[in-house]
Design a protein around this motif. Structure first.
Motif, PDB file in Angstrom:
ATOM      1  N   LEU A  20    -138.660  89.032   7.016  1.00 14.10           N
ATOM      2  CA  LEU A  20    -138.381  89.680   5.727  1.00 14.10           C
ATOM      3  C   LEU A  20    -138.391  88.666   4.590  1.00 14.10           C
ATOM      4  CD1 LEU A  20    -135.586  92.192   6.814  1.00 14.10           C
ATOM      5  CD2 LEU A  20    -137.998  92.685   6.378  1.00 14.10           C
ATOM      6  N   LEU A  21    -137.878  87.459   4.835  1.00 21.04           N
ATOM      7  CA  LEU A  21    -137.928  86.409   3.809  1.00 21.04           C
ATOM      8  C   LEU A  21    -139.366  86.086   3.420  1.00 21.04           C
ATOM      9  CD1 LEU A  21    -135.232  83.837   4.989  1.00 21.04           C
ATOM     10  CD2 LEU A  21    -135.208  85.148   2.863  1.00 21.04           C
ATOM     11  N   LEU A  22    -140.233  85.953   4.417  1.00 17.87           N
ATOM     12  CA  LEU A  22    -141.642  85.649   4.134  1.00 17.87           C
ATOM     13  C   LEU A  22    -142.307  86.764   3.328  1.00 17.87           C
ATOM     14  CD1 LEU A  22    -142.875  84.210   7.549  1.00 17.87           C
ATOM     15  CD2 LEU A  22    -142.599  82.963   5.401  1.00 17.87           C
ATOM     16  N   LEU A  23    -142.051  87.997   3.720  1.00 11.40           N
ATOM     17  CA  LEU A  23    -142.707  89.126   3.057  1.00 11.40           C
ATOM     18  C   LEU A  23    -142.087  89.439   1.707  1.00 11.40           C
ATOM     19  CD1 LEU A  23    -143.336  91.391   6.158  1.00 11.40           C
ATOM     20  CD2 LEU A  23    -144.947  89.879   4.963  1.00 11.40           C
ATOM     21  N   HIS A  24    -140.912  88.909   1.445  1.00 15.00           N
ATOM     22  CA  HIS A  24    -140.297  89.053   0.123  1.00 15.00           C
ATOM     23  C   HIS A  24    -141.117  88.293  -0.922  1.00 15.00           C
ATOM     24  CE1 HIS A  24    -137.268  89.134  -3.019  1.00 15.00           C
ATOM     25  NE2 HIS A  24    -137.280  87.821  -3.054  1.00 15.00           N
ATOM     26  N   ARG A  25    -141.668  87.173  -0.515  1.00 12.38           N
ATOM     27  CA  ARG A  25    -142.453  86.340  -1.436  1.00 12.38           C
ATOM     28  C   ARG A  25    -143.811  86.946  -1.738  1.00 12.38           C
ATOM     29  NH1 ARG A  25    -140.317  81.944   2.036  1.00 12.38           N
ATOM     30  NH2 ARG A  25    -138.425  81.295   0.979  1.00 12.38           N
ATOM     31  N   GLU A  26    -144.459  87.467  -0.674  1.00 10.14           N
ATOM     32  CA  GLU A  26    -145.779  88.079  -0.843  1.00 10.14           C
ATOM     33  C   GLU A  26    -146.156  88.862   0.404  1.00 10.14           C
ATOM     34  OE1 GLU A  26    -148.775  85.078  -1.289  1.00 10.14           O
ATOM     35  OE2 GLU A  26    -148.073  83.943   0.430  1.00 10.14           O
ATOM     36  N   SER A  27    -147.014  89.833   0.238  1.00  6.36           N
ATOM     37  CA  SER A  27    -147.540  90.571   1.391  1.00  6.36           C
ATOM     38  C   SER A  27    -148.346  89.612   2.245  1.00  6.36           C
ATOM     39  CB  SER A  27    -148.427  91.720   0.925  1.00  6.36           C
ATOM     40  OG  SER A  27    -147.671  92.665   0.211  1.00  6.36           O
ATOM     41  N   ALA A  28    -148.400  89.891   3.539  1.00  3.16           N
ATOM     42  CA  ALA A  28    -149.092  88.954   4.420  1.00  3.16           C
ATOM     43  C   ALA A  28    -149.713  89.683   5.609  1.00  3.16           C
ATOM     44  CB  ALA A  28    -148.129  87.882   4.916  1.00  3.16           C
ATOM     45  N   TYR A  29    -150.777  89.105   6.098  1.00  2.00           N
ATOM     46  CA  TYR A  29    -151.478  89.526   7.307  1.00  2.00           C
ATOM     47  C   TYR A  29    -150.712  88.951   8.499  1.00  2.00           C
ATOM     48  CZ  TYR A  29    -155.517  89.816  10.508  1.00  2.00           C
ATOM     49  OH  TYR A  29    -156.355  90.085  11.558  1.00  2.00           O
ATOM     50  N   SER A  30    -150.730  89.621   9.617  1.00 11.07           N
ATOM     51  CA  SER A  30    -149.923  89.194  10.769  1.00 11.07           C
ATOM     52  C   SER A  30    -150.219  87.750  11.203  1.00 11.07           C
ATOM     53  CB  SER A  30    -150.098  90.156  11.937  1.00 11.07           C
ATOM     54  OG  SER A  30    -151.461  90.251  12.281  1.00 11.07           O
ATOM     55  N   SER A  31    -151.465  87.354  11.190  1.00  9.12           N
ATOM     56  CA  SER A  31    -151.798  85.971  11.564  1.00  9.12           C
ATOM     57  C   SER A  31    -151.198  84.972  10.582  1.00  9.12           C
ATOM     58  CB  SER A  31    -153.310  85.772  11.633  1.00  9.12           C
ATOM     59  OG  SER A  31    -153.850  86.527  12.676  1.00  9.12           O
ATOM     60  N   ASP A  32    -151.133  85.354   9.297  1.00 10.02           N
ATOM     61  CA  ASP A  32    -150.519  84.482   8.297  1.00 10.02           C
ATOM     62  C   ASP A  32    -149.015  84.372   8.529  1.00 10.02           C
ATOM     63  OD1 ASP A  32    -153.008  84.176   7.090  1.00 10.02           O
ATOM     64  OD2 ASP A  32    -152.668  85.829   5.691  1.00 10.02           O
ATOM     65  N   ILE A  33    -148.397  85.470   8.938  1.00  7.32           N
ATOM     66  CA  ILE A  33    -146.959  85.447   9.245  1.00  7.32           C
ATOM     67  C   ILE A  33    -146.698  84.491  10.402  1.00  7.32           C
ATOM     68  CG2 ILE A  33    -145.006  86.813  10.083  1.00  7.32           C
ATOM     69  CD1 ILE A  33    -146.327  89.247   8.636  1.00  7.32           C
ATOM     70  N   ILE A  34    -147.501  84.602  11.459  1.00  7.19           N
ATOM     71  CA  ILE A  34    -147.351  83.713  12.612  1.00  7.19           C
ATOM     72  C   ILE A  34    -147.518  82.261  12.193  1.00  7.19           C
ATOM     73  CG2 ILE A  34    -148.436  83.007  14.797  1.00  7.19           C
ATOM     74  CD1 ILE A  34    -148.950  86.024  15.303  1.00  7.19           C
ATOM     75  N   GLN A  35    -148.523  81.982  11.364  1.00  6.41           N
ATOM     76  CA  GLN A  35    -148.782  80.611  10.923  1.00  6.41           C
ATOM     77  C   GLN A  35    -147.624  80.062  10.092  1.00  6.41           C
ATOM     78  OE1 GLN A  35    -151.153  78.494  11.852  1.00  6.41           O
ATOM     79  NE2 GLN A  35    -150.167  76.936  10.606  1.00  6.41           N
ATOM     80  N   LYS A  36    -147.091  80.872   9.172  1.00  4.42           N
ATOM     81  CA  LYS A  36    -145.978  80.407   8.333  1.00  4.42           C
ATOM     82  C   LYS A  36    -144.718  80.175   9.169  1.00  4.42           C
ATOM     83  CE  LYS A  36    -147.719  82.401   4.096  1.00  4.42           C
ATOM     84  NZ  LYS A  36    -147.572  83.404   3.048  1.00  4.42           N
ATOM     85  N   LEU A  37    -144.479  81.019  10.145  1.00  2.00           N
ATOM     86  CA  LEU A  37    -143.333  80.808  11.033  1.00  2.00           C
ATOM     87  C   LEU A  37    -143.540  79.533  11.853  1.00  2.00           C
ATOM     88  CD1 LEU A  37    -142.725  84.470  12.240  1.00  2.00           C
ATOM     89  CD2 LEU A  37    -141.268  83.140  10.690  1.00  2.00           C
TER      90      LEU A  37
END
Length: 109
Positions: A20-37
């Motif tokens: 939720l913290l990541l998506l608060h900043r901007e919408s993201a594709y699932s692969s981008d979420i995995i990469q940022k985590l």
């Protein structure tokens, strides 16, 4: 008691908050979420992420939109709903309380 099991449970407990913290900043594709985590040293595999994203969407905390990709089929980008934003605020308050408690205990032991 196995320390790896406890660490795994701790990571699972905060994964939803981190997403939720990541998506608060901007919408993201699932692969981008995995990469940022991964960059934050929180390793998550697709088999863990996709069911969690689906549950958060079904709970009304996330929405998604299809975005055309230059490298294949359209991609599903996830973002927070207004309800998701409110839920995140509640989690932030809970995290602050937990963090204060742990820090207090660590400093006074």
């Amino acid at each position: 008691m196995n320390v790896d099991n406890v660490k795994s449970q701790m990571r699972k407990g905060m994964l939803e908050y981190c997403i939720l913290l990541l998506l608060h900043r901007e919408s993201a594709y699932s692969s981008d979420i995995i990469q940022k985590l991964k960059e934050a040293r929180l390793i998550v595999v697709e088999g863990t992420l996709y069911p969690l994203l689906t549950r958060l969407k079904n709970d009304g905390l996330l929405s998604y939109e299809w975005v055309e990709s230059t490298q294949g089929p359209p991609r599903k980008y996830y973002g927070l709903t207004p309800e998701g934003e409110n839920f995140l605020k509640e989690l932030e308050s809970a995290w602050d309380g937990l963090s204060d408690t742990v820090n207090h205990l660590r400093q006074n032991i």
